[in-house]
Write an enzyme that holds these catalytic residues in place. Structure first.
Site, PDB file in Angstrom:
ATOM      1  N   TYR A  48      46.209  41.509  37.961  1.00  0.00           N
ATOM      2  CA  TYR A  48      44.862  41.337  38.531  1.00  0.00           C
ATOM      3  C   TYR A  48      44.707  42.131  39.829  1.00  0.00           C
ATOM      4  O   TYR A  48      43.602  42.299  40.321  1.00  0.00           O
ATOM      5  CB  TYR A  48      44.580  39.862  38.844  1.00  0.00           C
ATOM      6  CG  TYR A  48      44.542  38.927  37.662  1.00  0.00           C
ATOM      7  CD1 TYR A  48      44.645  39.389  36.352  1.00  0.00           C
ATOM      8  CD2 TYR A  48      44.413  37.556  37.855  1.00  0.00           C
ATOM      9  CE1 TYR A  48      44.630  38.510  35.281  1.00  0.00           C
ATOM     10  CE2 TYR A  48      44.386  36.669  36.790  1.00  0.00           C
ATOM     11  CZ  TYR A  48      44.501  37.149  35.507  1.00  0.00           C
ATOM     12  OH  TYR A  48      44.489  36.263  34.459  1.00  0.00           O
ATOM     13  N   HIS A  80      53.102  36.916  31.383  1.00  0.00           N
ATOM     14  CA  HIS A  80      51.689  37.072  31.034  1.00  0.00           C
ATOM     15  C   HIS A  80      51.460  37.131  29.519  1.00  0.00           C
ATOM     16  O   HIS A  80      50.536  36.494  29.006  1.00  0.00           O
ATOM     17  CB  HIS A  80      51.131  38.325  31.708  1.00  0.00           C
ATOM     18  CG  HIS A  80      49.669  38.251  31.997  1.00  0.00           C
ATOM     19  ND1 HIS A  80      49.077  38.927  33.041  1.00  0.00           N
ATOM     20  CD2 HIS A  80      48.657  37.578  31.391  1.00  0.00           C
ATOM     21  CE1 HIS A  80      47.782  38.677  33.062  1.00  0.00           C
ATOM     22  NE2 HIS A  80      47.504  37.866  32.064  1.00  0.00           N
TER      23      HIS A  80
END
Length: 279
Positions: free
Chosen positions: A51, A109
């Site tokens: 991110y 992730h």
């Protein structure tokens, strides 16, 4: 069930019932949005290396006025860093970027099964947990068979699996598997905004019946299924609305009507963890 209640994780720690997703919250504006969310009552903030906002998260923590130990901060390991030493370096760099001493929860992730390195990556996280750099280790977008492999080969069951979950894609089989394994389910894209699930007439009608917005109805649906939604919003008003879901309860009939929205594959994108890979 009330605000600031928590779920108990399998490692003895706890985690709030609702969190804030921080995807695309960056820079000064991102810091301001995160601080606003903390002031609104959020105590769980979900970030990721990919991110590119771990620095903004750390700045929000330093300026929000809430003690660090009262917050639960999450980040995630990218697929390109699944090798053991790369994983260790990435977690350490994440902490340097955020200006933190530890992550409350750190996730892989995506499993990226074709690469076949997620067991190695998970072992690195478990070892970093023993060193105190991570309080809880978990995964994201893992299928039950991936979690079972971690249990069998590493000897540790992830505390959390964060998966796409919303009324179009309720993930009943994964939820059942998580319950059997002792894994807490976190829901990303809980409101399926890309798919406009909150525009569904059944949710509008239940909103009328409960005096709540369709989004609040959906978040309440998550809580009553025992999942932990992490709605992302930069708006102070919407952040507050998404947290205002502890003064009503959906009936069995209302839950059943929401269940009719399920689709055979309600994913918001073509991201089946059995094949999809993200680096």
């Amino acid at each position: 069930m009330k605000h600031l209640d928590t779920y108990a994780l399998n490692d003895g720690t706890t985690i709030p019932l609702i969190g804030l997703g921080t995807y695309n919250l960056r820079g000064h504006a991102g810091v301001e949005s995160m601080v606003n969310a903390i002031h609104a009552g959020y105590r769980l903030l979900d970030s990721a290396f990919n991110y590119e906002n771990e620095g903004a998260l750390g700045q929000a923590v330093r300026t929000c006025g809430v003690p660090r130990e009262d917050l639960r901060l999450v980040s995630k390991l990218p697929g390109r860093h699944h090798r053991y030493e790369q994983a260790v370096d990435t977690v350490e760099e994440s902490l340097f970027s955020a200006g933190l001493d530890y992550w409350d929860l750190y996730l892989i992730h995506w499993p990226n099964p074709r690469q076949g390195l997620y067991v190695e990556a998970f072992q690195a996280l478990v070892d970093l947990q023993k060193k105190g750099l991570i309080r809880s280790v978990g995964v994201s977008n893992f299928l039950p068979e991936h979690i079972e492999r971690l249990r069998d080969e590493v000897g540790v069951v992830p505390a959390v699996n964060q998966i796409e979950l919303h009324p179009y894609f309720p993930q009943a089989e994964s939820l059942e598997a998580h319950r059997n394994l002792g894994v807490q389910t976190m829901s990303w894209s809980p409101l399926a905004r890309k798919l406009h699930v909150v525009d569904e007439p059944v949710l509008t009608q239940i909103g009328h019946e409960t005096g709540k917005s369709p989004a609040q109805v959906v978040i309440r649906w998550h809580l009553q299924r025992g999942t932990l939604p992490i709605p992302k919003s930069a708006s102070k008003e919407r952040q507050a609305e998404n947290l205002d879901v502890f003064d009503f309860e959906l009936s069995e009939d209302q839950m059943a009507r929401i269940a009719t929205l399920a689709r055979p594959d309600g994913r918001s994108a073509n991201q089946d963890p059995a094949f999809y890979e993200e680096f």
